[in-house]
Design a protein around this motif. Structure first.
Motif, PDB file in Angstrom:
ATOM      1  N   MET A  92       1.339  -1.481  -0.021  1.00  0.00           N
ATOM      2  CA  MET A  92      -0.346  -0.076  -0.182  1.00  0.00           C
ATOM      3  C   MET A  92       1.059   1.021   0.006  1.00  0.00           C
ATOM      4  SD  MET A  92      -3.296   0.468   2.411  1.00  0.00           S
ATOM      5  CE  MET A  92      -3.435   1.967   2.835  1.00  0.00           C
ATOM      6  N   ALA A  93       0.585   2.289  -1.140  1.00  0.00           N
ATOM      7  CA  ALA A  93       1.484   3.476  -0.737  1.00  0.00           C
ATOM      8  C   ALA A  93       0.865   4.220   0.127  1.00  0.00           C
ATOM      9  CB  ALA A  93       1.435   3.688  -2.325  1.00  0.00           C
ATOM     10  N   ARG A  94       2.002   5.268   0.396  1.00  0.00           N
ATOM     11  CA  ARG A  94       1.693   6.392   1.433  1.00  0.00           C
ATOM     12  C   ARG A  94       1.110   7.378   0.074  1.00  0.00           C
ATOM     13  NH1 ARG A  94       6.403   6.335   5.673  1.00  0.00           N
ATOM     14  NH2 ARG A  94       6.098   4.606   6.608  1.00  0.00           N
ATOM     15  N   LEU A  95       0.787   8.599   1.040  1.00  0.00           N
ATOM     16  CA  LEU A  95       0.001   9.548   0.445  1.00  0.00           C
ATOM     17  C   LEU A  95       0.671  10.600   0.840  1.00  0.00           C
ATOM     18  CD1 LEU A  95      -4.041   8.859  -0.065  1.00  0.00           C
ATOM     19  CD2 LEU A  95      -2.122   8.412  -1.434  1.00  0.00           C
ATOM     20  N   GLN A  96       1.078  10.597   2.072  1.00  0.00           N
ATOM     21  CA  GLN A  96       2.000  11.911   2.131  1.00  0.00           C
ATOM     22  C   GLN A  96       3.542  11.958   2.502  1.00  0.00           C
ATOM     23  OE1 GLN A  96       0.017  13.865   4.859  1.00  0.00           O
ATOM     24  NE2 GLN A  96      -1.635  14.888   3.269  1.00  0.00           N
ATOM     25  N   ARG A  97       4.418  11.386   2.402  1.00  0.00           N
ATOM     26  CA  ARG A  97       5.745  11.297   2.267  1.00  0.00           C
ATOM     27  C   ARG A  97       6.202  12.311   4.029  1.00  0.00           C
ATOM     28  NH1 ARG A  97       9.555  11.409  -2.649  1.00  0.00           N
ATOM     29  NH2 ARG A  97       8.358  13.758  -2.939  1.00  0.00           N
ATOM     30  N   SER A  98       7.040  11.886   4.302  1.00  0.00           N
ATOM     31  CA  SER A  98       7.311  12.424   5.135  1.00  0.00           C
ATOM     32  C   SER A  98       8.564  13.748   5.176  1.00  0.00           C
ATOM     33  CB  SER A  98       8.335  11.663   6.294  1.00  0.00           C
ATOM     34  OG  SER A  98       9.368  11.687   6.189  1.00  0.00           O
ATOM     35  N   PHE A  99       9.340  14.734   5.950  1.00  0.00           N
ATOM     36  CA  PHE A  99       9.887  15.587   5.374  1.00  0.00           C
ATOM     37  C   PHE A  99      11.204  14.627   5.174  1.00  0.00           C
ATOM     38  CE2 PHE A  99      13.358  18.308   6.570  1.00  0.00           C
ATOM     39  CZ  PHE A  99      13.365  19.390   6.386  1.00  0.00           C
ATOM     40  N   TRP A 100      11.343  13.858   6.042  1.00  0.00           N
ATOM     41  CA  TRP A 100      12.833  13.092   5.489  1.00  0.00           C
ATOM     42  C   TRP A 100      12.606  12.921   3.677  1.00  0.00           C
ATOM     43  CZ3 TRP A 100      17.908  12.500   5.848  1.00  0.00           C
ATOM     44  CH2 TRP A 100      18.320  11.055   5.331  1.00  0.00           C
ATOM     45  N   GLN A 101      11.495  11.815   3.835  1.00  0.00           N
ATOM     46  CA  GLN A 101      11.793  11.886   2.021  1.00  0.00           C
ATOM     47  C   GLN A 101      11.684  12.293   1.417  1.00  0.00           C
ATOM     48  OE1 GLN A 101       8.418   9.354   3.290  1.00  0.00           O
ATOM     49  NE2 GLN A 101       8.713   7.098   3.610  1.00  0.00           N
ATOM     50  N   ARG A 102      11.258  13.661   1.143  1.00  0.00           N
ATOM     51  CA  ARG A 102      10.756  14.767   0.321  1.00  0.00           C
ATOM     52  C   ARG A 102      12.374  15.107   0.230  1.00  0.00           C
ATOM     53  NH1 ARG A 102       6.262  17.103   3.334  1.00  0.00           N
ATOM     54  NH2 ARG A 102       7.762  18.077   4.111  1.00  0.00           N
ATOM     55  N   HIS A 103      13.072  15.645   1.331  1.00  0.00           N
ATOM     56  CA  HIS A 103      14.564  16.229   0.926  1.00  0.00           C
ATOM     57  C   HIS A 103      15.411  15.430   0.727  1.00  0.00           C
ATOM     58  CE1 HIS A 103      11.702  19.861   1.170  1.00  0.00           C
ATOM     59  NE2 HIS A 103      11.856  19.572   2.556  1.00  0.00           N
ATOM     60  N   ARG A 104      15.871  14.246   1.195  1.00  0.00           N
ATOM     61  CA  ARG A 104      17.127  12.743   0.657  1.00  0.00           C
ATOM     62  C   ARG A 104      17.866  13.339   0.545  1.00  0.00           C
ATOM     63  NH1 ARG A 104      13.983   7.307   1.160  1.00  0.00           N
ATOM     64  NH2 ARG A 104      13.432   7.380  -0.606  1.00  0.00           N
ATOM     65  N   PHE A 105      17.587  13.730  -0.945  1.00  0.00           N
ATOM     66  CA  PHE A 105      18.327  13.287  -2.119  1.00  0.00           C
ATOM     67  C   PHE A 105      19.110  14.625  -2.077  1.00  0.00           C
ATOM     68  CE2 PHE A 105      15.308  10.502  -3.301  1.00  0.00           C
ATOM     69  CZ  PHE A 105      15.869   9.102  -3.692  1.00  0.00           C
ATOM     70  N   LYS A 106      18.614  15.884  -1.137  1.00  0.00           N
ATOM     71  CA  LYS A 106      19.826  17.075  -1.545  1.00  0.00           C
ATOM     72  C   LYS A 106      20.260  17.000  -0.318  1.00  0.00           C
ATOM     73  CE  LYS A 106      14.847  19.634  -1.713  1.00  0.00           C
ATOM     74  NZ  LYS A 106      14.155  20.533  -1.987  1.00  0.00           N
ATOM     75  N   LEU A 107      20.178  16.350   0.892  1.00  0.00           N
ATOM     76  CA  LEU A 107      21.173  16.079   1.489  1.00  0.00           C
ATOM     77  C   LEU A 107      22.341  15.169   0.905  1.00  0.00           C
ATOM     78  CD1 LEU A 107      22.810  16.054   4.123  1.00  0.00           C
ATOM     79  CD2 LEU A 107      21.632  13.872   4.624  1.00  0.00           C
ATOM     80  N   ASN A 108      22.558  14.164  -0.145  1.00  0.00           N
ATOM     81  CA  ASN A 108      23.145  14.027  -0.930  1.00  0.00           C
ATOM     82  C   ASN A 108      23.485  14.555  -1.883  1.00  0.00           C
ATOM     83  OD1 ASN A 108      22.510  11.002   0.246  1.00  0.00           O
ATOM     84  ND2 ASN A 108      20.722  10.288  -1.723  1.00  0.00           N
ATOM     85  N   GLY A 109      22.519  15.857  -2.341  1.00  0.00           N
ATOM     86  CA  GLY A 109      24.063  16.257  -3.372  1.00  0.00           C
ATOM     87  C   GLY A 109      24.649  17.178  -2.216  1.00  0.00           C
TER      88      GLY A 109
END
Length: 155
Positions: free
Chosen positions: A1-18
């Motif tokens: 079942m897919a989440r409809l709302q992503r958490s702050f961490w899920q939205r911004h973790r790739f920015k941390l990688n950058g």
């Protein structure tokens, strides 16, 4: 079942990688453009003209059981091959050559382009202290000179 709302961490973790990929570029740039404090005045001692330059404005640090401060000594005149041994210390008076010979701290080492030294220093540099250079040539002649400690190194 897919989440409809992503958490702050899920939205911004790739920015941390950058950011992690960009930081090495910043540190590489900093390492290619170091900023050194101004050098002390050049002095003549015997046939040598010597200019000491501290590596940084930080306090002396602990190294092999004593406190030291890093310097670069530039020999503008004179043949450094004629120097048997040379030491740098910070204090109220120069340390005797017999005491300096007992350890490896304070001895100049490097090439004709610049001599690096871990100058023996007190834990805290005071206004009455001086930077003392003690040199001995192959004939046994002892040369001693000093520089006033610049106000930027006083802590």
């Amino acid at each position: 079942m897919a989440r409809l709302q992503r958490s702050f961490w899920q939205r911004h973790r790739f920015k941390l990688n950058g950011l992690i990929l960009i930081l090495p570029i910043w540190f590489y740039y900093e390492s290619l453009h170091p900023e050194f404090p101004p050098a002390l005045a050049a002095q003549n001692i015997g046939s040598y003209q010597i200019t000491p330059m501290p590596f940084n404005l930080k306090a002396p640090y602990a190294h092999d059981g004593s406190f030291v401060k890093d310097f670069l000594l530039i020999f503008s005149q004179g043949d450094i091959a004629q120097i048997r041994q040379a030491y740098l210390n910070i204090g109220e008076q120069p340390l005797p050559i017999e005491q300096l010979q007992q350890g490896s701290d304070g001895i100049l080492h490097g090439s004709r382009h610049g001599q690096h030294v871990h100058a023996i220093a007190p834990h805290k540099i005071q206004p009455q202290h001086k930077v003392w250079l003690t040199m001995q040539d192959w004939q046994g002649e002892l040369l001693v000179t000093s520089w006033d400690v610049p106000a930027t190194l006083l802590l």
